[in-house]
Design an enzyme around this catalytic site. Structure first.
Site, PDB file in Angstrom:
ATOM      1  N   CYS A 298     -18.734   4.921   5.975  1.00 47.56           N
ATOM      2  CA  CYS A 298     -18.687   3.456   6.002  1.00 47.56           C
ATOM      3  C   CYS A 298     -17.663   3.007   7.051  1.00 47.56           C
ATOM      4  O   CYS A 298     -16.624   2.425   6.739  1.00 47.56           O
ATOM      5  CB  CYS A 298     -18.332   2.921   4.617  1.00 47.56           C
ATOM      6  SG  CYS A 298     -18.733   1.173   4.381  1.00 47.56           S
TER       7      CYS A 298
ATOM      8  N   LYS B 294       0.840  -1.210   0.000  1.00 47.12           N
ATOM      9  CA  LYS B 294       0.000   0.000   0.000  1.00 47.12           C
ATOM     10  C   LYS B 294       0.869   1.251   0.000  1.00 47.12           C
ATOM     11  O   LYS B 294       0.638   2.190  -0.776  1.00 47.12           O
ATOM     12  CB  LYS B 294      -0.918   0.014   1.219  1.00 47.12           C
ATOM     13  CG  LYS B 294      -1.807   1.256   1.287  1.00 47.12           C
ATOM     14  CD  LYS B 294      -2.183   1.633   2.706  1.00 47.12           C
ATOM     15  CE  LYS B 294      -1.045   2.301   3.441  1.00 47.12           C
ATOM     16  NZ  LYS B 294      -1.435   2.848   4.761  1.00 47.12           N
TER      17      LYS B 294
ATOM     18  N   CYS C  62     -25.959   7.115   4.138  1.00 48.07           N
ATOM     19  CA  CYS C  62     -25.234   6.754   2.919  1.00 48.07           C
ATOM     20  C   CYS C  62     -26.148   6.774   1.705  1.00 48.07           C
ATOM     21  O   CYS C  62     -27.234   6.173   1.721  1.00 48.07           O
ATOM     22  CB  CYS C  62     -24.606   5.370   3.093  1.00 48.07           C
ATOM     23  SG  CYS C  62     -23.656   4.829   1.651  1.00 48.07           S
TER      24      CYS C  62
ATOM     25  N   CYS D 200     -25.133   3.724   7.731  1.00 45.61           N
ATOM     26  CA  CYS D 200     -25.874   3.350   6.531  1.00 45.61           C
ATOM     27  C   CYS D 200     -27.041   4.308   6.267  1.00 45.61           C
ATOM     28  O   CYS D 200     -27.365   4.572   5.108  1.00 45.61           O
ATOM     29  CB  CYS D 200     -26.390   1.924   6.647  1.00 45.61           C
ATOM     30  SG  CYS D 200     -25.078   0.680   6.701  1.00 45.61           S
TER      31      CYS D 200
ATOM     32  N   CYS E  82     -26.409  -1.061  -1.767  1.00 45.08           N
ATOM     33  CA  CYS E  82     -25.243  -1.652  -1.104  1.00 45.08           C
ATOM     34  C   CYS E  82     -25.601  -3.038  -0.585  1.00 45.08           C
ATOM     35  O   CYS E  82     -26.527  -3.167   0.212  1.00 45.08           O
ATOM     36  CB  CYS E  82     -24.773  -0.769   0.053  1.00 45.08           C
ATOM     37  SG  CYS E  82     -23.440  -1.523   1.028  1.00 45.08           S
TER      38      CYS E  82
END
Length: 265
Positions: A243, A173, A253, A250, A259
């Site tokens: 998230c 990463k 969102c 949620c 989702c």
């Protein structure tokens, strides 16, 4: 009448040929158009991505204000800037952006270069970077990596992922983000815990992945290359604000209706 019989007799043969072509095509042995048709893509991913962009429009997550791209001295010589990017990435592992940013500010006040870090004793370096996560290990890795950069790369950082991940304390990463930020080169997708978590929740991986590196490989198989650089920034901020790892928001969102994870959480 005879020609009608011949024509009728020929139909099954042509039909069988068409079937065999179709079967071969589905098995991956067809013409040049086959790979595009066979390529897997997650359901609703384009709409999900657009909605995440909308939620990230204000750019006010910790990663936006104190992420690695904000931690280096943009007025420093390019070689020094690249070194500072790499150090910020090494410090950021398992550490909140706020803590990494503060540690980088303290280091920069000392004049953050390869030479100043090599001249610094371990205790002093530890005091400066504390309380980043695993700071004792990071002191050791920073000193080892900095010595390698001085000896092998003339004080600069490597310009390939393959060389970057060979440095002590530098994982995939960090290497991909170093390529993005320091070298302005997209060699792959930088996947941290946020990108890993959200990719699995949205089913952006064909099958569940256990580790970020598995997620990187899975994403790179289908995500268009022109999105590789953007996706880390988008998903990290989204993961910091909405998230969340535990108790994701949620109800706030925009992707709640599309989702796959929203119904279960």
């Amino acid at each position: 009448a005879g020609s009608q019989i011949q024509g009728t007799a020929g139909i099954p043969r042509r039909s069988r040929r068409r079937k065999s072509v179709a079967i071969a095509y589905e098995a991956g042995q067809g013409d040049g158009a086959e790979p595009r048709r066979a390529r897997w893509e997650p359901r609703d991913w384009r709409e999900q991505l657009e909605r995440i962009r909308e939620m990230r429009r204000s750019r006010d997550a910790p990663v936006d204000e104190m992420g690695v791209q904000k931690c280096y001295d943009s007025s420093a010589p390019p070689q020094v800037m690249r070194y500072q990017v790499l150090l910020a990435l090494m410090l950021s592992s398992q550490t909140k952006d706020q803590v990494t940013s503060a540690a980088m500010l303290r280091l920069r006040r000392r004049g953050l270069t390869v030479d100043t870090v090599l001249q610094m004793d371990d205790e002093t370096l530890g005091q400066i970077i504390y309380p980043v996560g695993f700071w004792r290990n990071k002191v050791k890795y920073i000193k080892q990596t900095t010595a390698i950069l001085k000896q092998k790369y003339g004080g600069d950082i490597p310009s390939t992922v393959e060389e970057l991940v060979q440095l002590p304390g530098v994982g995939p990463k960090m290497a991909h983000l170093a390529m993005h930020i320091a070298w302005d080169s997209v060699a792959g997708i930088a996947v941290d815990t946020h990108v890993h978590r959200i990719s699995n929740r949205l089913k952006w991986v064909k099958k569940e992945t256990k580790h970020p590196e598995e997620t990187r490989v899975a994403l790179e198989e289908w995500l268009p290359r022109d999105l590789w650089k953007e996706i880390n920034w988008l998903l990290v901020g989204f993961g910091q604000q909405t998230c969340l790892p535990v108790n994701p928001r949620c109800s706030q969102c925009l992707n709640q209706d599309i989702c796959p994870a929203a119904k279960r959480l």
